[in-house]
Design a protein around this motif. Structure first.
Motif, mmCIF file in Angstrom:
data_model
loop_
_atom_site.group_PDB
_atom_site.id
_atom_site.type_symbol
_atom_site.label_atom_id
_atom_site.label_comp_id
_atom_site.label_asym_id
_atom_site.label_seq_id
_atom_site.Cartn_x
_atom_site.Cartn_y
_atom_site.Cartn_z
ATOM 1 N N LYS A 139 0.828 -1.201 0.000
ATOM 2 C CA LYS A 139 0.000 0.000 0.000
ATOM 3 C C LYS A 139 0.869 1.261 0.000
ATOM 4 C CE LYS A 139 -3.777 0.687 0.647
ATOM 5 N NZ LYS A 139 -4.978 0.577 -0.112
ATOM 6 N N THR A 140 1.786 1.325 -0.970
ATOM 7 C CA THR A 140 2.655 2.490 -1.112
ATOM 8 C C THR A 140 2.292 3.182 -2.420
ATOM 9 O OG1 THR A 140 4.206 1.083 -2.278
ATOM 10 C CG2 THR A 140 4.589 1.385 0.078
ATOM 11 N N LYS A 141 2.919 4.322 -2.659
ATOM 12 C CA LYS A 141 2.665 5.040 -3.908
ATOM 13 C C LYS A 141 3.034 4.130 -5.089
ATOM 14 C CE LYS A 141 3.894 9.393 -6.204
ATOM 15 N NZ LYS A 141 4.986 8.882 -7.085
ATOM 16 N N ASN A 174 0.495 1.477 -5.537
ATOM 17 C CA ASN A 174 -0.735 1.975 -6.167
ATOM 18 C C ASN A 174 -0.560 2.049 -7.684
ATOM 19 O OD1 ASN A 174 -1.742 2.299 -3.613
ATOM 20 N ND2 ASN A 174 -1.466 4.528 -3.555
ATOM 21 N N GLU A 175 0.613 2.541 -8.102
ATOM 22 C CA GLU A 175 0.892 2.646 -9.539
ATOM 23 C C GLU A 175 0.902 1.261 -10.185
ATOM 24 O OE1 GLU A 175 3.625 6.603 -8.884
ATOM 25 O OE2 GLU A 175 4.571 4.794 -9.706
ATOM 26 N N THR A 191 -0.596 -1.413 -9.099
ATOM 27 C CA THR A 191 -1.959 -1.957 -9.121
ATOM 28 C C THR A 191 -2.742 -1.415 -10.321
ATOM 29 O OG1 THR A 191 -1.908 -2.048 -6.708
ATOM 30 C CG2 THR A 191 -4.054 -2.316 -7.747
ATOM 31 N N ALA A 192 -2.610 -0.123 -10.550
ATOM 32 C CA ALA A 192 -3.328 0.494 -11.670
ATOM 33 C C ALA A 192 -2.860 -0.116 -12.997
ATOM 34 C CB ALA A 192 -3.113 2.010 -11.664
ATOM 35 N N ARG A 212 -4.350 -6.137 -1.621
ATOM 36 C CA ARG A 212 -3.500 -5.030 -1.193
ATOM 37 C C ARG A 212 -3.090 -5.309 0.239
ATOM 38 N NH1 ARG A 212 -3.496 -0.519 -4.268
ATOM 39 N NH2 ARG A 212 -1.531 -0.236 -3.180
ATOM 40 N N ASN A 259 -8.865 -5.204 -0.444
ATOM 41 C CA ASN A 259 -7.996 -4.330 0.313
ATOM 42 C C ASN A 259 -7.965 -4.897 1.724
ATOM 43 O OD1 ASN A 259 -6.759 -2.250 1.633
ATOM 44 N ND2 ASN A 259 -7.660 -0.725 0.270
#
Ligand SMILES: Nc1nc2c(ncn2[C@@H]2O[C@H](COP(=O)(O)OP(=O)(O)O)[C@@H](O)[C@H]2O)c(=O)[nH]1
Ligand SMILES: Nc1nc2c(ncn2[C@@H]2O[C@H](COP(=O)(O)OP(=O)(O)O)[C@@H](O)[C@H]2O)c(=O)[nH]1
Ligand SMILES: [Mn+2]
Ligand SMILES: [Mn+2]
Lengths: 310, 310
Positions: free
Chosen positions: A68-70, A73-74, A76-77, A103, B16
């Motif tokens: 669950k870091t920046k 997130n990238e 995951t997208a 996540r 999540n």
């Protein structure tokens, strides 16, 4: 998961574990593969390689866990974008059976994912404990009753033979690791070369045993650090050009870059210790645990998969 | 599991893990419970007790594992009969969310399930290793992404408070054991009495630590045997009549007769070691593993559940 209507009785599922086989002919026996990937970064080459796997995709379930870091997130997208492409719009034969994306809920011990930083000896114990917990969460959460095999494949494995699953399962081993290399451009010879990457596949040595014996119970012995020579026999160095890809060696430690495991090994309880277990941690501790449960790990020095080169 | 039609894209599920809570108010927060039972024999009283649990049944998934013996076959048949009654014909509020029944694939080490035979010291290591593997297979195979809690409940627990789940979860502990007793008829006093049954809930002692220290790495220390006094403080003997049911004690070993575990403890990797782990095995080894992962087990000396009396 849909709510249960009052009119339809809730599902009762019965599994005879004897009928869930894991054989040398998984395709012929329609065996389900659970392909698990802890993922901090998304590489298009990883996904392209997955799509090229010739094992019937309708027998492959994919499971991912992302931090669950920046960066997570990238990733995951980017992953979800490719999944949508394949599962919704791609040809039917490309589509996987089902996909689970988790996540993570705890913070990774290290923010930086830079290769140099990651590999520093001092950072390794905390980092590998985080990785072990991520692998366990992914495993415990996705392994259902019908999987025959679990294929661990890191998110930065960008090239494997398309017949990877059939080739590895063909050995009918409980735990089997291919040899993980890395391609690079050699500035001196001006040629594309390759070098060993994963040093966690090894055979134990007396020196390592003695080092471990002198350590505290919570200390860990790590591979691939000049500060702590173990004289273990590393599979990374056992590759012989042009030699039999099917050649097997027994292993005492394994890496997680690519690893095929019979699901029953995990069901027996083999997980990735996030703590020192016989002075080993994570995938190396897993190998030791599999052995204690009676399952001997093996490796294939001449069968290669390739790690991304950052 | 139904085949996937070509027209409908295969399922992609995203979880999540932060959103899967395990709180002191599981009912209010609609938390899912996975209730797991290894079962060698079926007791109607066990099922009747399950039906009396006041936790919303639509939030409870049941998981069973039964051995492939004659006894196991009989238990499976009896269990399935009761399941059909409840899930198909019973009142809607009795029905559980879903049910998974696994048939073990390895032979149990001991054929006999007679209480005296079972408890013999010499038989214990092999027997508890078999039990540990059965618990692990059940756990690894049924724990999905949406469970908040795992309630371990043996098949011969025939009486618990109906509010068992709410009561235990209310403590908000990672691992929590009620005190397991057994009712019996005292021939002398001619009265219904009760006595302690589960001796695996304990606090460690220096004597036990020393015993373990002198043992080989593969040996195990067992509780409740006169041949091997450990002087551990047993929760079984800490019960005080009429005293606070909410009174907690920290534990170093736990039993599996009844045990509430936050699902994340298992997801971190805590399983039931089928081998000696710090000279402990199965549920007692689990307690040690939970501790090593940073989760402290607790017990409730005055909160009782009851084991069948053969
Ligand atoms: N879920 C999760 N995955 C991670 C984390 N850190 C790394 N990964 C992934 O875990 C695998 C191994 O990590 P990596 O950094 O490549 O290790 P190395 O190649 O052995 O140095 C890769 O697939 C990474 O994308 C993390 O904190 N959480
Ligand atoms: N699946 C499975 N369950 C078992 C086996 N042996 C016992 N059990 C169940 O495991 C639990 C604990 O076993 P039990 O014999 O009652 O242990 P004890 O009461 O501690 O002596 C009970 O729910 C049994 O029905 C086995 O071989 N396989
Ligand atoms: Mn990597
Ligand atoms: Mn019992």
């Amino acid at each position: 998961i849909p709510g249960l209507s009052e009119s339809r009785p809730p599902p009762v599922i019965r599994y005879n574990m004897n009928n869930i086989t894991a054989t040398a002919d998984p395709e012929g026996n329609r065996e389900n593969i659970l392909l698990l990937t802890p993922m901090a970064r998304f590489y298009p080459e990883y996904w392209a390689n997955l799509l090229r796997l010739t094992y019937p995709h309708e027998l492959i379930t994919l499971g991912f866990i992302l931090p669950k870091t920046k960066e997570g997130n990238e990733a995951t997208a980017a992953l979800q974008k490719q999944i949508a492409k394949t599962q919704r719009h791609g040809p039917a034969r490309d589509r996987f059976r089902s996909i689970v994306i988790l996540r993570q809920d705890d913070e990774p011990a290290l923010a930086s994912q830079d290769e140099g930083e990651r590999h520093k000896l001092a950072n390794q114990k905390a980092r590998r404990a985080v990785m072990a917990r991520a692998r366990n969460a992914l495993l415990f959460t996705t392994l259902g009753p019908d999987a025959s095999w679990v294929l661990w494949l890191d998110a930065d494995i960008v090239e494997t033979p398309p017949s990877l699953i059939q080739d590895l399962a063909g050995h009918d081993r409980a735990v089997l690791a291919p040899n993980c290399f890395q391609r690079y451009y050699d500035e001196e010879t001006r040629r594309a070369e390759e070098r060993p990457y994963d040093f966690n596949n090894w055979q134990d040595s007396e020196v390592a045993q003695k080092l471990a014996g002198a350590m505290g119970r919570d200390d860990i012995l790590l591979e691939g650090y000049r500060e702590m020579p173990t004289y273990r026999a590393l599979m990374a160095y056992m590759a012989q050009e042009g030699k039999d890809e099917k050649f097997e060696v027994p292993l005492d430690g394994v890496g997680g870059t690519a690893l095929l495991v019979k699901a029953d090994v995990h069901r027996d309880g083999a997980m990735f210790p996030p703590f020192a277990f016989y002075n080993l941690i994570e995938t190396e501790g897993f190998a030791k645990m599999a052995k204690r449960l009676g399952w001997q790990p093996y490796g294939l020095p001449n069968y290669k998969v390739y790690h991304y080169n950052e």
